[in-house]
Design a protein around this motif. Structure first.
Motif, PDB file in Angstrom:
ATOM      1  N   GLU A  30      27.981  21.867 -32.968  1.00 13.89           N
ATOM      2  CA  GLU A  30      28.329  20.948 -31.890  1.00 13.89           C
ATOM      3  C   GLU A  30      27.640  19.598 -32.072  1.00 13.89           C
ATOM      4  OE1 GLU A  30      28.121  20.558 -26.988  1.00 13.89           O
ATOM      5  OE2 GLU A  30      27.249  22.305 -27.986  1.00 13.89           O
ATOM      6  N   CYS A  66      24.727   9.761 -29.355  1.00 18.05           N
ATOM      7  CA  CYS A  66      24.678  11.195 -29.051  1.00 18.05           C
ATOM      8  C   CYS A  66      24.346  11.442 -27.578  1.00 18.05           C
ATOM      9  CB  CYS A  66      23.655  11.891 -29.940  1.00 18.05           C
ATOM     10  SG  CYS A  66      24.098  11.949 -31.702  1.00 18.05           S
ATOM     11  N   ALA A  67      23.476  10.603 -27.015  1.00 20.22           N
ATOM     12  CA  ALA A  67      23.063  10.773 -25.625  1.00 20.22           C
ATOM     13  C   ALA A  67      24.236  10.624 -24.662  1.00 20.22           C
ATOM     14  CB  ALA A  67      21.972   9.769 -25.281  1.00 20.22           C
ATOM     15  N   GLU A  68      25.231   9.842 -25.043  1.00 24.47           N
ATOM     16  CA  GLU A  68      26.415   9.657 -24.204  1.00 24.47           C
ATOM     17  C   GLU A  68      27.329  10.880 -24.217  1.00 24.47           C
ATOM     18  OE1 GLU A  68      28.326   6.220 -25.721  1.00 24.47           O
ATOM     19  OE2 GLU A  68      26.832   4.809 -24.958  1.00 24.47           O
ATOM     20  N   ARG A  69      27.163  11.735 -25.214  1.00 22.93           N
ATOM     21  CA  ARG A  69      28.102  12.843 -25.417  1.00 22.93           C
ATOM     22  C   ARG A  69      27.470  14.228 -25.332  1.00 22.93           C
ATOM     23  NH1 ARG A  69      29.267   8.306 -27.769  1.00 22.93           N
ATOM     24  NH2 ARG A  69      31.444   7.657 -28.110  1.00 22.93           N
ATOM     25  N   LEU A  70      26.149  14.282 -25.289  1.00 22.78           N
ATOM     26  CA  LEU A  70      25.462  15.574 -25.269  1.00 22.78           C
ATOM     27  C   LEU A  70      24.501  15.647 -24.088  1.00 22.78           C
ATOM     28  CD1 LEU A  70      24.539  15.795 -29.067  1.00 22.78           C
ATOM     29  CD2 LEU A  70      26.247  17.219 -27.899  1.00 22.78           C
ATOM     30  N   THR A  71      24.389  16.842 -23.512  1.00 26.63           N
ATOM     31  CA  THR A  71      23.402  17.039 -22.459  1.00 26.63           C
ATOM     32  C   THR A  71      22.000  16.915 -23.047  1.00 26.63           C
ATOM     33  OG1 THR A  71      22.806  18.480 -20.611  1.00 26.63           O
ATOM     34  CG2 THR A  71      23.216  19.548 -22.735  1.00 26.63           C
ATOM     35  N   ASN A  72      21.020  16.670 -22.208  1.00 30.58           N
ATOM     36  CA  ASN A  72      19.688  16.267 -22.664  1.00 30.58           C
ATOM     37  C   ASN A  72      19.066  17.196 -23.705  1.00 30.58           C
ATOM     38  OD1 ASN A  72      17.255  14.570 -22.472  1.00 30.58           O
ATOM     39  ND2 ASN A  72      16.353  16.386 -21.525  1.00 30.58           N
ATOM     40  N   TYR A  73      19.107  18.515 -23.460  1.00 31.72           N
ATOM     41  CA  TYR A  73      18.405  19.426 -24.372  1.00 31.72           C
ATOM     42  C   TYR A  73      19.087  19.556 -25.737  1.00 31.72           C
ATOM     43  CZ  TYR A  73      21.746  23.107 -23.013  1.00 31.72           C
ATOM     44  OH  TYR A  73      22.883  23.853 -22.783  1.00 31.72           O
ATOM     45  N   LYS A  74      20.338  19.096 -25.834  1.00 31.02           N
ATOM     46  CA  LYS A  74      21.056  19.163 -27.107  1.00 31.02           C
ATOM     47  C   LYS A  74      20.881  17.900 -27.957  1.00 31.02           C
ATOM     48  CE  LYS A  74      24.741  22.161 -25.341  1.00 31.02           C
ATOM     49  NZ  LYS A  74      26.206  22.302 -25.152  1.00 31.02           N
ATOM     50  N   ARG A  75      20.327  16.869 -27.379  1.00 33.69           N
ATOM     51  CA  ARG A  75      20.236  15.593 -28.092  1.00 33.69           C
ATOM     52  C   ARG A  75      19.197  15.649 -29.211  1.00 33.69           C
ATOM     53  NH1 ARG A  75      19.879  12.228 -22.415  1.00 33.69           N
ATOM     54  NH2 ARG A  75      22.022  12.681 -21.735  1.00 33.69           N
TER      55      ARG A  75
END
Length: 204
Positions: A123, A171-180
């Protein structure tokens, strides 16, 4: 590219070799590995061997006449790989949809555990690859004293001017915080197998 519809399936050495396949009369690409081949069963299970709910991610397990009986002279390894009811643990994480088609999410051994949440490298890599300045990317978990692991991203750039901060913001625009990704390392190339698969284990 091929001029015809690609029909996906899945298998491995222990399933000699096919476990699932898409139907041959399909009219569109499904993005799944299809349905169990005749005489076979697929179950999506948690670590305790319990079936998970439809649509929930778990380990893809296969049972059928083509599945191996066990590893030669390795009963210890066999007991780890095959549940008592005969389902073989493939090591692939995925889910089954309401039509019975299974989709692979990632390899279990590549899963990243961030503050108790499962993060699948595919992802993260797919999001990074959407950036026009990125050729390809690979995500791995790095030990962290606060969250257990955090995501580190290895990137081959198309745009030599692309910066770590710019890609993190993307990436921050498209992923929740813990996934960044918390760290990004740019490289000229990524380690690959003979068939072109990125070797995350070498990056780890």
């Amino acid at each position: 590219m091929t001029g015809c519809l690609i029909t996906e399936g899945n298998g491995l050495s222990e399933t000699s070799p096919v476990a699932t396949a898409n139907v041959l009369n399909a009219t569109e690409f499904s993005g799944t590995i299809g349905l169990p081949v005749p005489g076979s069963d697929v179950a999506i299970r948690d670590d305790d061997g319990q079936n998970v709910a439809l649509g929930e991610v778990g380990e893809i397990c296969v049972r059928g006449p083509q599945v191996m009986k066990g590893y030669w002279n390795r009963p210890d390894e066999t007991s780890k790989a095959i549940f008592a009811d005969g389902f073989f643990r493939t090591g692939d994480m995925g889910f089954m949809n309401e039509r019975g088609f299974t989709k692979i999410v990632d390899r279990k051994k590549d899963m990243i555990l961030v503050s108790g949440f499962n993060v699948y490298p595919n992802e993260i890599e797919e999001v990074a690859a959407e950036h026009p300045g990125v050729v390809e990317a690979a995500a791995i978990g790095i030990a962290n004293e606060h969250s257990g692991e955090v995501v580190k991203l290895y990137v081959v750039r198309r745009d030599p001017e692309l910066t770590e901060d710019a890609l993190k913001a993307f990436c921050a625009e498209r992923l929740t915080n813990y996934k960044r990704p918390r760290m990004i390392e740019f490289r000229d190339s990524l380690p690959k197998s003979n068939v072109g698969k990125i070797l995350r284990r070498e990056l780890r």
